[in-house]
Design a protein around this motif. Structure first.
Motif, PDB file in Angstrom:
ATOM      1  N   ALA A  71      48.306  33.358  74.188  1.00 50.59           N
ATOM      2  CA  ALA A  71      47.427  32.527  73.264  1.00 50.59           C
ATOM      3  C   ALA A  71      45.964  32.737  73.471  1.00 50.59           C
ATOM      4  CB  ALA A  71      47.801  30.972  73.276  1.00 50.59           C
ATOM      5  N   THR A  72      45.727  34.149  74.000  1.00 59.18           N
ATOM      6  CA  THR A  72      44.461  34.433  74.829  1.00 59.18           C
ATOM      7  C   THR A  72      43.317  34.597  73.604  1.00 59.18           C
ATOM      8  OG1 THR A  72      45.392  36.509  74.908  1.00 59.18           O
ATOM      9  CG2 THR A  72      45.272  35.188  76.734  1.00 59.18           C
ATOM     10  N   LEU A 130      43.066  40.348  77.780  1.00 55.30           N
ATOM     11  CA  LEU A 130      44.271  40.061  78.285  1.00 55.30           C
ATOM     12  C   LEU A 130      45.324  40.287  77.299  1.00 55.30           C
ATOM     13  CD1 LEU A 130      45.999  39.847  81.104  1.00 55.30           C
ATOM     14  CD2 LEU A 130      45.921  37.332  80.453  1.00 55.30           C
ATOM     15  N   HIS A 154      41.844  30.707  82.505  1.00 52.42           N
ATOM     16  CA  HIS A 154      40.930  31.069  83.525  1.00 52.42           C
ATOM     17  C   HIS A 154      39.540  30.507  83.109  1.00 52.42           C
ATOM     18  CE1 HIS A 154      39.281  34.979  81.151  1.00 52.42           C
ATOM     19  NE2 HIS A 154      39.418  33.766  80.233  1.00 52.42           N
ATOM     20  N   TYR A 184      39.759  27.820  58.337  1.00 49.46           N
ATOM     21  CA  TYR A 184      41.094  28.655  58.048  1.00 49.46           C
ATOM     22  C   TYR A 184      41.575  29.378  59.492  1.00 49.46           C
ATOM     23  CZ  TYR A 184      40.035  28.398  53.339  1.00 49.46           C
ATOM     24  OH  TYR A 184      39.842  27.808  52.091  1.00 49.46           O
ATOM     25  N   ASN A 185      40.731  29.527  60.233  1.00 50.85           N
ATOM     26  CA  ASN A 185      41.104  30.202  61.809  1.00 50.85           C
ATOM     27  C   ASN A 185      41.856  29.131  62.472  1.00 50.85           C
ATOM     28  OD1 ASN A 185      40.350  32.974  61.669  1.00 50.85           O
ATOM     29  ND2 ASN A 185      38.691  32.304  61.211  1.00 50.85           N
ATOM     30  N   PHE A 186      41.248  27.925  62.311  1.00 49.13           N
ATOM     31  CA  PHE A 186      41.984  26.875  63.350  1.00 49.13           C
ATOM     32  C   PHE A 186      43.301  26.332  62.808  1.00 49.13           C
ATOM     33  CE2 PHE A 186      37.854  25.057  65.107  1.00 49.13           C
ATOM     34  CZ  PHE A 186      38.050  26.001  66.531  1.00 49.13           C
ATOM     35  N   SER A 213      38.824  37.430  76.631  1.00 48.57           N
ATOM     36  CA  SER A 213      39.057  38.463  77.485  1.00 48.57           C
ATOM     37  C   SER A 213      39.987  39.205  76.644  1.00 48.57           C
ATOM     38  CB  SER A 213      39.608  38.158  78.807  1.00 48.57           C
ATOM     39  OG  SER A 213      41.103  37.910  78.561  1.00 48.57           O
ATOM     40  N   GLU A 261      44.580  33.731  67.589  1.00 51.61           N
ATOM     41  CA  GLU A 261      43.664  34.912  67.074  1.00 51.61           C
ATOM     42  C   GLU A 261      44.175  36.368  67.813  1.00 51.61           C
ATOM     43  OE1 GLU A 261      39.496  33.342  67.256  1.00 51.61           O
ATOM     44  OE2 GLU A 261      38.866  35.619  67.399  1.00 51.61           O
ATOM     45  N   ILE A 292      32.121  32.633  77.286  1.00 49.55           N
ATOM     46  CA  ILE A 292      32.778  31.361  77.353  1.00 49.55           C
ATOM     47  C   ILE A 292      34.208  31.713  77.524  1.00 49.55           C
ATOM     48  CG2 ILE A 292      31.238  29.741  76.346  1.00 49.55           C
ATOM     49  CD1 ILE A 292      33.148  30.038  73.845  1.00 49.55           C
ATOM     50  N   SER A 317      32.663  25.019  68.097  1.00 50.03           N
ATOM     51  CA  SER A 317      32.835  25.294  66.718  1.00 50.03           C
ATOM     52  C   SER A 317      32.306  24.059  65.726  1.00 50.03           C
ATOM     53  CB  SER A 317      34.355  25.214  66.322  1.00 50.03           C
ATOM     54  OG  SER A 317      34.920  23.881  66.421  1.00 50.03           O
ATOM     55  N   CYS A 362      33.481  21.027  64.868  1.00 45.41           N
ATOM     56  CA  CYS A 362      34.873  21.509  64.622  1.00 45.41           C
ATOM     57  C   CYS A 362      35.273  21.430  63.224  1.00 45.41           C
ATOM     58  CB  CYS A 362      35.711  21.065  65.569  1.00 45.41           C
ATOM     59  SG  CYS A 362      37.375  21.603  65.143  1.00 45.41           S
ATOM     60  N   ALA A 406      45.855  28.938  63.855  1.00 49.46           N
ATOM     61  CA  ALA A 406      45.866  28.404  65.176  1.00 49.46           C
ATOM     62  C   ALA A 406      47.002  27.472  65.247  1.00 49.46           C
ATOM     63  CB  ALA A 406      44.441  27.981  65.995  1.00 49.46           C
TER      64      ALA A 406
HETATM   65  P1  FDA Z   1      40.857  30.326  71.681  1.00 45.94           P
HETATM   66  O1  FDA Z   1      39.667  31.433  71.616  1.00 45.94           O
HETATM   67  O2  FDA Z   1      40.533  29.173  71.010  1.00 45.94           O
HETATM   68  O3  FDA Z   1      41.610  30.221  73.085  1.00 45.94           O
HETATM   69  C1  FDA Z   1      41.775  31.355  73.806  1.00 45.94           C
HETATM   70  C2  FDA Z   1      41.968  30.797  75.360  1.00 45.94           C
HETATM   71  O4  FDA Z   1      42.551  31.706  76.268  1.00 45.94           O
HETATM   72  C3  FDA Z   1      40.504  30.309  75.808  1.00 45.94           C
HETATM   73  O5  FDA Z   1      40.493  29.169  76.397  1.00 45.94           O
HETATM   74  C4  FDA Z   1      40.408  31.329  76.742  1.00 45.94           C
HETATM   75  O6  FDA Z   1      39.442  30.935  78.079  1.00 45.94           O
HETATM   76  C5  FDA Z   1      41.872  31.983  77.401  1.00 45.94           C
HETATM   77  N1  FDA Z   1      41.892  32.910  77.938  1.00 45.94           N
HETATM   78  C6  FDA Z   1      41.367  34.151  77.245  1.00 45.94           C
HETATM   79  N2  FDA Z   1      41.450  35.205  78.156  1.00 45.94           N
HETATM   80  C7  FDA Z   1      42.349  34.785  79.189  1.00 45.94           C
HETATM   81  C8  FDA Z   1      42.792  35.275  80.579  1.00 45.94           C
HETATM   82  N3  FDA Z   1      42.657  36.634  80.689  1.00 45.94           N
HETATM   83  N4  FDA Z   1      43.434  34.415  81.464  1.00 45.94           N
HETATM   84  C9  FDA Z   1      43.722  33.139  80.996  1.00 45.94           C
HETATM   85  N5  FDA Z   1      43.184  32.541  79.979  1.00 45.94           N
HETATM   86  C10 FDA Z   1      42.489  33.229  79.036  1.00 45.94           C
HETATM   87  N6  FDA Z   1      37.125  28.452  63.226  1.00 45.94           N
HETATM   88  C11 FDA Z   1      37.457  27.282  62.468  1.00 45.94           C
HETATM   89  O7  FDA Z   1      38.655  27.166  61.605  1.00 45.94           O
HETATM   90  N7  FDA Z   1      36.536  26.457  62.176  1.00 45.94           N
HETATM   91  C12 FDA Z   1      35.382  26.329  62.905  1.00 45.94           C
HETATM   92  O8  FDA Z   1      34.613  25.502  62.683  1.00 45.94           O
HETATM   93  C13 FDA Z   1      35.269  27.508  63.652  1.00 45.94           C
HETATM   94  N8  FDA Z   1      33.888  27.779  64.319  1.00 45.94           N
HETATM   95  C14 FDA Z   1      33.732  28.552  65.195  1.00 45.94           C
HETATM   96  C15 FDA Z   1      32.449  28.756  65.668  1.00 45.94           C
HETATM   97  C16 FDA Z   1      32.167  29.791  66.716  1.00 45.94           C
HETATM   98  C17 FDA Z   1      30.845  29.813  67.530  1.00 45.94           C
HETATM   99  C18 FDA Z   1      33.292  30.761  67.178  1.00 45.94           C
HETATM  100  C19 FDA Z   1      33.097  31.521  68.160  1.00 45.94           C
HETATM  101  C20 FDA Z   1      34.400  30.452  66.378  1.00 45.94           C
HETATM  102  C21 FDA Z   1      34.669  29.733  65.543  1.00 45.94           C
HETATM  103  N9  FDA Z   1      35.829  29.493  64.990  1.00 45.94           N
HETATM  104  C22 FDA Z   1      36.140  28.341  63.750  1.00 45.94           C
HETATM  105  C23 FDA Z   1      36.964  30.267  65.177  1.00 45.94           C
HETATM  106  C24 FDA Z   1      37.904  29.557  66.118  1.00 45.94           C
HETATM  107  O9  FDA Z   1      37.343  29.089  67.185  1.00 45.94           O
HETATM  108  C25 FDA Z   1      39.217  30.456  66.847  1.00 45.94           C
HETATM  109  O10 FDA Z   1      39.686  31.407  65.572  1.00 45.94           O
HETATM  110  C26 FDA Z   1      40.070  29.698  67.443  1.00 45.94           C
HETATM  111  O11 FDA Z   1      39.668  29.236  68.426  1.00 45.94           O
HETATM  112  C27 FDA Z   1      41.398  30.817  67.686  1.00 45.94           C
HETATM  113  O12 FDA Z   1      42.323  29.959  68.671  1.00 45.94           O
HETATM  114  P2  FDA Z   1      42.976  30.683  69.702  1.00 45.94           P
HETATM  115  O13 FDA Z   1      43.691  29.626  70.640  1.00 45.94           O
HETATM  116  O14 FDA Z   1      43.626  31.836  69.335  1.00 45.94           O
HETATM  117  O15 FDA Z   1      41.859  31.421  70.681  1.00 45.94           O
END
Ligand code: FDA
Length: 463
Positions: free
Chosen positions: A225-226, A239, A36, A447-449, A237, A436, A234, A47, A52, A452
């Motif tokens: 994968a939300t 969901l 969305h 570790y979080n990436f 949500s 996540e 950004i 990140s 990243c 993923a």
């Molecule tokens: P991610 O958040 O990447 O993706 C979820 C997607 O779902 C988004 O694109 C969103 O728009 C979409 N979505 C959500 N709700 C929806 C809805 N209702 N309908 C449709 N789409 C929807 N980790 C790491 O390992 N190294 C790093 O350097 C960093 N740095 C970092 C910096 C900052 C500022 C943050 C906030 C986070 C990090 N992280 C990180 C954490 C890392 O970004 C995070 O753990 C992963 O992106 C998680 O991946 P996911 O795909 O699960 O969620």
């Protein structure tokens, strides 16, 4: 117009969703990725300070509890050992992306996080992944097998089902779909063609109907994968959690992780002047067996504490629990101050400034009248107290900076509800949760990436 049919629909084009989509597409599956947000993968983009931190070389896949938090950190072992940091590094190298190690095994792109996003999009293009973005998801309906078959018997040339008609929300056990056991009934890669564009026969029974801003789509498998709740502006949500509830999956309580900690305004006032100061510390919380400690940099802010040390400990900190901070790790402050007393007439703050940063020494000494005098005139007890306060600074945060500053969300879909091999729901075949949104949270440092990538990979192999 017929309802498009996909082998898999993935909701969320972030790290896990993009990676899973690419892998599934490259296996020959017809994949739709829906997000969305206006821009793809915003969290990857911001990140690691824009570079990243895409994985960590020090990840010990045999002992995930060392770097992951959750009710059962062992859950992620299977996925992490089947898709390792070395696998992701090899992918990054294949795409010619230059990277470097910064600290404790953390790998960053040399140029920009955009390179990692471009790589994931190229991998998706390779797998002919279709992406609808921005595109909201209004509802998800599990199409129960019995009803579809009945519908088909009544009408051998069925039209696509309008929303709500002939569709029932999931009843995971009561409505266990026909022919949806492992290896049976599911169209496998290659035969999705026969289903393309329509609910063609009983094989499509037990599918998911996803009602989106661009109309309904059908999918044999649905991958959620939300992500978590952090940084709502950004695209974060809830969901994923709502869908988990819809399908009656247990959730572990959510709270912000990798987040700055805040303190009561009046209590923090003496330290607010230190905002901007960074120094290496040892920080810990919890008693005895539960104690967690990190050696990292700490950053003073106007409202409290941040920096890698505090972000790491925040994932273990619980409301009301104190933190203990050693502001001069590796230094025997008591001994050093006693020796200074024997040879110096300087102010205590000046002597202290040879052991810790000057701003800290000045601020600390100003909090007690006994510490505002020449060191040779100080009482031994007063110096011992000063050393103790710096080496075992005890303080209790009043809260966190919340999801607007948190890097991750702790908690999420309870891992007991999922297969650790495939991320599929045990009670709801064809429904998967990755990244996540699951109750698996990594430490700071890539570790979080890695979670993923690994959970996305495990799921893609099983779709
Ligand atoms: P991610 O958040 O990447 O993706 C979820 C997607 O779902 C988004 O694109 C969103 O728009 C979409 N979505 C959500 N709700 C929806 C809805 N209702 N309908 C449709 N789409 C929807 N980790 C790491 O390992 N190294 C790093 O350097 C960093 N740095 C970092 C910096 C900052 C500022 C943050 C906030 C986070 C990090 N992280 C990180 C954490 C890392 O970004 C995070 O753990 C992963 O992106 C998680 O991946 P996911 O795909 O699960 O969620």
């Amino acid at each position: 117009m017929s309802t498009p049919f996909f082998d898999a629909v993935i909701i969320g084009a972030g790290a896990a969703g993009l990676f899973c989509a690419a892998q599934a597409g490259q296996r020959g599956l017809k994949v739709l990725l829906i997000d969305h947000a206006d821009k793809v993968a915003e969290k990857i983009r911001i990140s690691g300070g824009g570079r990243c931190n895409f994985t960590n070389r020090e990840l010990d896949v045999r002992a995930p509890h060392k770097h992951f938090v959750g009710q059962n950190p062992q859950f992620c072992r299977s996925a992490l050992s089947r898709y390792t940091p070395a696998d992701f590094i090899a992918l990054v190298q294949r795409h010619g992306i230059a990277f470097h190690e910064k600290h404790k095994g953390q790998l960053f792109a040399d140029r920009s996080a955009e390179d990692i996003i471009a790589m994931l999009l190229a991998e998706c293009a390779d797998g002919r992944v279709e992406r609808w973005q921005p595109c909201g998801v209004k509802s998800v309906v599990f199409l129960a097998a019995e009803r579809l078959i009945a519908n088909q018997a009544a009408n051998p040339h069925p039209r696509p089902l309008p929303e709500g008609e002939g569709a029932k929300p999931a009843q995971p056990i009561a409505l266990a779909p026909l022919g949806r056991g492992r290896g049976e009934g599911h169209p496998r890669p290659g035969n999705s063609q026969a289903l393309s564009g329509f609910i063609a026969d009983a094989e499509s029974a037990g599918s998911y109907q996803i009602n989106t801003d661009r109309g309904p789509v059908l999918a044999r498998s649905l991958v959620i994968a939300t992500g978590g709740l952090s940084i709502p502006k950004i695209g974060a949500s809830d969901l994923g959690y709502r869908l988990a509830q819809q399908f009656k999956l247990p959730l572990v309580e959510r709270r912000p992780g990798l987040v700055p900690l805040t303190f009561d305004g009046a209590e923090w006032a003496p330290y607010a002047q230190l905002a901007g100061l960074a120094l290496p510390v040892e920080i810990s919380t919890g008693a005895k067996k539960e104690r967690m400690a990190f050696h990292e940099d700490l950053l003073f802010t106007h409202r409290g504490l941040s920096g890698p040390a505090v972000l790491q400990i925040s994932s273990y900190w619980r409301d009301g629990q104190p933190l203990a901070i050693d502001l001069a790790p590796g230094v025997n402050l008591g001994e050093a101050l006693r020796m200074a007393k024997a040879r110096s007439r300087k102010r205590i703050a000046n002597e202290l400034a040879t052991l810790v940063p000057t701003r800290l020494a000045e601020a600390w000494a100003s909090t007690d009248a006994d510490w505002q005098r020449p060191i040779n005139e100080a009482a031994d007890k007063a110096l011992a107290r000063l050393a103790e306060r710096l080496a075992r600074w005890q303080l209790t945060p009043t809260g966190t900076e919340g999801y607007k500053k948190a890097e991750v969300t702790l908690g999420g879909v309870d891992t007991r509800a999922l297969s650790q091999q495939s991320m599929e729901c045990k009670s709801q075949p064809g429904l998967y949760f990755i990244g996540e949104v699951v109750d698996v949270t990594g430490w700071l440092g890539g570790y979080n990436f890695q979670w993923a990538w690994a959970s996305g990979h495990a799921c893609a192999q099983a779709l």
